[in-house]
Design a protein around this motif. Structure first.
Motif, short mmCIF file in Angstrom:
data_model
loop_
_atom_site.label_atom_id
_atom_site.label_comp_id
_atom_site.label_asym_id
_atom_site.label_seq_id
_atom_site.Cartn_x
_atom_site.Cartn_y
_atom_site.Cartn_z
N PRO A 185 0.88 -1.41 0.26
CA PRO A 185 0.42 0.15 -0.12
C PRO A 185 0.87 1.35 -0.36
O PRO A 185 1.93 1.05 -0.05
CB PRO A 185 -0.52 -0.31 1.22
N HIS A 186 0.10 2.58 -0.31
CA HIS A 186 0.63 3.79 -0.76
C HIS A 186 1.60 4.06 0.54
O HIS A 186 2.91 4.49 0.86
CB HIS A 186 -0.26 4.50 -0.05
N LYS A 187 1.31 3.22 1.82
CA LYS A 187 2.28 3.83 3.14
C LYS A 187 3.87 2.94 2.98
O LYS A 187 4.64 3.76 3.60
CB LYS A 187 1.57 3.60 4.10
N PHE A 188 4.38 2.39 2.09
CA PHE A 188 5.03 1.80 1.06
C PHE A 188 5.44 3.24 0.96
O PHE A 188 5.57 2.61 -0.37
CB PHE A 188 5.12 0.46 1.14
N ILE A 189 6.10 4.12 0.77
CA ILE A 189 6.28 5.30 0.09
C ILE A 189 8.05 4.50 -1.35
O ILE A 189 7.80 4.71 -2.04
CB ILE A 189 7.35 6.31 0.81
N GLU A 190 8.78 3.51 -0.17
CA GLU A 190 9.80 3.31 -1.58
C GLU A 190 9.50 2.09 -2.55
O GLU A 190 10.42 2.32 -3.66
CB GLU A 190 10.72 2.80 -0.52
N THR A 191 8.11 1.54 -1.98
CA THR A 191 7.94 0.68 -3.39
C THR A 191 6.84 0.42 -3.89
O THR A 191 6.47 -0.69 -4.48
CB THR A 191 8.41 -1.34 -2.26
N PRO B 251 8.13 7.11 -6.19
CA PRO B 251 7.91 7.13 -4.97
C PRO B 251 8.39 8.50 -4.26
O PRO B 251 8.06 8.55 -3.27
CB PRO B 251 10.15 6.61 -4.41
N GLN B 252 8.70 9.49 -5.08
CA GLN B 252 9.08 10.74 -4.52
C GLN B 252 7.39 11.75 -4.98
O GLN B 252 7.17 12.39 -3.76
CB GLN B 252 9.75 11.99 -5.74
N TYR B 253 6.87 11.10 -5.39
CA TYR B 253 5.59 11.75 -5.96
C TYR B 253 4.14 11.24 -4.65
O TYR B 253 3.51 11.75 -4.26
CB TYR B 253 4.95 11.53 -7.35
N VAL B 254 4.55 9.20 -4.99
CA VAL B 254 3.68 9.47 -3.63
C VAL B 254 4.09 9.49 -1.60
O VAL B 254 2.97 10.03 -1.13
CB VAL B 254 4.12 7.57 -3.24
#
Length: 132
Positions: free
Chosen positions: A53-59, A117-120
């Motif tokens: 999910p989106h909380k895992f910014i790097e993946t 990842p930066q956008y997330v």
């Protein structure tokens, strides 16, 4: 599949139908343009494109991504129905648990090809639904 086999393999069943032609049966929608449906079949594979999910910014940006465009000349808002489902495979054992699935929707600039990842890390999702 027999009814007895069906009852041993399934505990809950949800039936839903909504399609592009349903607007014709709904008088309240007659003033609106017909809509269309799109089906995209993808696999999530651990270590390749199952970023979580989106909380895992790097993946999370490795997850399959789909672009929805509101055509020019249409209102700035559109109604979108999103469904994410797991295919039933008969070789699964009765004790098999489906993986948790979900989706996140972002509004992205027209030129952006993929969410990064930066956008997330900088943008809040418009919608985020997670669950089986």
């Amino acid at each position: 599949m027999s009814v007895n086999e069906f009852l041993t393999r399934f505990v809950v069943i949800w039936l839903a139908h909504i399609g592009p032609d349903d607007w014709a049966r709904e008088p309240g929608l007659h003033t609106r343009a017909p809509w269309r449906a799109a089906l995209a079949v993808r696999q999530w594979r651990a270590g390749f494109n199952a970023g979580g999910p989106h909380k895992f910014i790097e993946t999370t940006a490795t997850n399959p991504q789909f672009r929805i465009r509101v055509p020019p000349g249409h209102p700035s808002k559109a109604h979108v129905v999103v469904a994410v489902a797991q295919k039933y495979e008969c070789y699964r054992s009765r004790n098999y648990e489906d993986e948790e699935i979900g989706f996140t929707i972002y509004e992205v600039p027209p030129g952006m090809q993929r969410v990064t990842p930066q956008y997330v890390s900088e943008q809040m999702p418009l919608v985020c639904r997670i669950g089986v």
